[in-house]
Design a protein around this motif. Structure first.
Motif, short mmCIF file in Angstrom:
data_model
loop_
_atom_site.label_atom_id
_atom_site.label_comp_id
_atom_site.label_asym_id
_atom_site.label_seq_id
_atom_site.Cartn_x
_atom_site.Cartn_y
_atom_site.Cartn_z
N ALA A 83 45.87 39.69 50.97
CA ALA A 83 46.05 38.42 50.26
C ALA A 83 45.37 38.52 48.91
O ALA A 83 44.39 39.27 48.75
N ALA A 84 45.87 37.79 47.94
CA ALA A 84 45.24 37.76 46.62
C ALA A 84 43.79 37.32 46.79
O ALA A 84 43.49 36.36 47.48
N SER A 116 51.78 41.69 50.14
CA SER A 116 50.97 40.61 50.70
C SER A 116 51.42 40.32 52.13
O SER A 116 52.57 40.57 52.49
N ALA A 117 50.51 39.79 52.93
CA ALA A 117 50.81 39.49 54.33
C ALA A 117 51.31 38.06 54.52
O ALA A 117 51.56 37.65 55.64
N ASP A 118 51.48 37.31 53.43
CA ASP A 118 51.82 35.89 53.55
C ASP A 118 53.32 35.63 53.68
O ASP A 118 53.76 34.48 53.68
N GLY A 119 54.11 36.70 53.76
CA GLY A 119 55.55 36.52 53.89
C GLY A 119 56.27 36.38 52.57
O GLY A 119 57.50 36.36 52.52
N ALA A 120 55.55 36.25 51.47
CA ALA A 120 56.16 36.08 50.16
C ALA A 120 56.66 37.40 49.58
O ALA A 120 57.35 37.40 48.56
N MET A 121 56.31 38.51 50.22
CA MET A 121 56.70 39.84 49.75
C MET A 121 56.20 40.11 48.33
O MET A 121 56.85 40.80 47.55
N SER A 122 55.04 39.58 47.99
CA SER A 122 54.44 39.81 46.67
C SER A 122 53.67 41.11 46.69
O SER A 122 52.99 41.42 47.67
N ASP A 130 35.11 43.10 37.21
CA ASP A 130 34.53 43.13 35.87
C ASP A 130 33.78 44.44 35.69
O ASP A 130 33.84 45.32 36.55
N GLY A 131 33.05 44.58 34.60
CA GLY A 131 32.36 45.83 34.29
C GLY A 131 30.97 45.94 34.87
O GLY A 131 30.28 46.94 34.63
N ASP A 132 30.53 44.96 35.64
CA ASP A 132 29.19 45.04 36.23
C ASP A 132 29.12 46.15 37.26
O ASP A 132 30.09 46.40 37.98
N GLU A 133 27.98 46.79 37.35
CA GLU A 133 27.75 47.80 38.38
C GLU A 133 27.91 47.13 39.74
O GLU A 133 27.30 46.09 40.00
N GLY A 134 28.74 47.69 40.59
CA GLY A 134 28.96 47.11 41.92
C GLY A 134 30.00 46.01 41.96
O GLY A 134 30.18 45.37 43.00
N ALA A 135 30.72 45.79 40.86
CA ALA A 135 31.77 44.76 40.85
C ALA A 135 32.84 45.11 41.88
O ALA A 135 33.27 46.25 41.97
N VAL A 136 33.25 44.14 42.64
CA VAL A 136 34.19 44.36 43.74
C VAL A 136 35.58 44.73 43.22
O VAL A 136 35.99 44.30 42.14
N ILE A 137 36.26 45.58 43.99
CA ILE A 137 37.67 45.87 43.76
C ILE A 137 38.45 45.03 44.77
O ILE A 137 38.19 45.11 45.97
N TYR A 138 39.33 44.19 44.27
CA TYR A 138 40.05 43.26 45.13
C TYR A 138 41.54 43.33 44.84
O TYR A 138 41.97 44.04 43.94
N LEU A 139 42.32 42.62 45.63
CA LEU A 139 43.77 42.58 45.45
C LEU A 139 44.15 41.36 44.62
O LEU A 139 43.60 40.27 44.82
N ALA A 140 45.09 41.56 43.69
CA ALA A 140 45.55 40.45 42.85
C ALA A 140 47.01 40.69 42.46
O ALA A 140 47.48 41.84 42.44
N LEU A 141 47.70 39.62 42.16
CA LEU A 141 49.05 39.73 41.61
C LEU A 141 48.97 40.48 40.28
O LEU A 141 47.90 40.55 39.65
N ASP A 142 50.07 41.05 39.84
CA ASP A 142 50.10 41.80 38.59
C ASP A 142 49.75 40.88 37.43
O ASP A 142 50.41 39.87 37.19
N THR A 143 48.70 41.25 36.70
CA THR A 143 48.28 40.46 35.54
C THR A 143 48.66 41.13 34.22
O THR A 143 48.57 40.51 33.17
N GLY A 144 49.01 42.42 34.31
CA GLY A 144 49.28 43.16 33.09
C GLY A 144 48.01 43.61 32.38
O GLY A 144 48.07 44.23 31.32
N GLU A 145 46.86 43.32 32.96
CA GLU A 145 45.57 43.67 32.35
C GLU A 145 45.16 45.09 32.73
O GLU A 145 45.54 45.61 33.78
#
Length: 158
Positions: A83-84, A116-122, A130-145
């Motif tokens: 999930a996002a 995604s597991a929500d059925g939306a097929m996203s 962010d750039g902080d040491e230890g910043a989490v890697i998470y799932l997100a929709l495509d932002t183009g960033e």
């Protein structure tokens, strides 16, 4: 899928480092979040093996990815119920791990996704918070960033 992206012509296999293209001094790293919770985060490159991801190409497509902690235990990278906003976790090998799709972005750069597991097929992409040491890697929709783009390099590269 944006027009600038295309599927990688061949699978990524073997041991690799993933360096975030937006925050290029941050490498995907296995982090102990306490209470037995392991997850991937952005960390400064170091010689430890917990930054080396092992890509296994699957016959049905996609990659299963594993990582070794500093004690020598192997874990799969996983996204249970993707999930996002959910972070990338490390789970015991018996759990099977998740299957991620590697999509080429530019020469030597990729985006990693999972449905995604929500059925939306996203498609949800590995995203460095962010750039902080230890910043989490998470799932997100495509932002183009650029924080969703990863350089793939050999662990032996300088």
């Amino acid at each position: 899928m944006p027009a600038a992206e295309f599927h990688v012509p061949g699978p990524i296999t073997g041991q690799k480092l993933l360096i975030n293209s937006g925050l290029n001094d941050r490498v995907a790293d296995l982090v102990n979040g306490g209470e037995g919770v392991l997850y991937l985060a952005g960390w400064r490159r170091n010689p430890e093996r917990d930054q080396v991801l092992d890509f296994e190409a699957l016959p049905e497509g996609g990659n299963r990815i594993s990582v070794i902690d500093r004690n020598g235990t192997v874990f799969h990278v996983s996204s249970p119920d993707p999930a996002a906003g959910s972070r990338l976790q490390a789970t015991p090998l018996e759990g099977g791990g998740s299957v991620y799709t590697v999509v080429a972005h530019a020469p030597g750069q990729v985006k990693l996704s999972i449905l995604s597991a929500d059925g939306a097929m996203s498609l949800l992409y590995w995203t460095l918070h962010d750039g902080d040491e230890g910043a989490v890697i998470y799932l997100a929709l495509d932002t183009g960033e650029s924080n969703q783009i990863w350089a793939v390099v050999s662990p032996d590269a300088d």
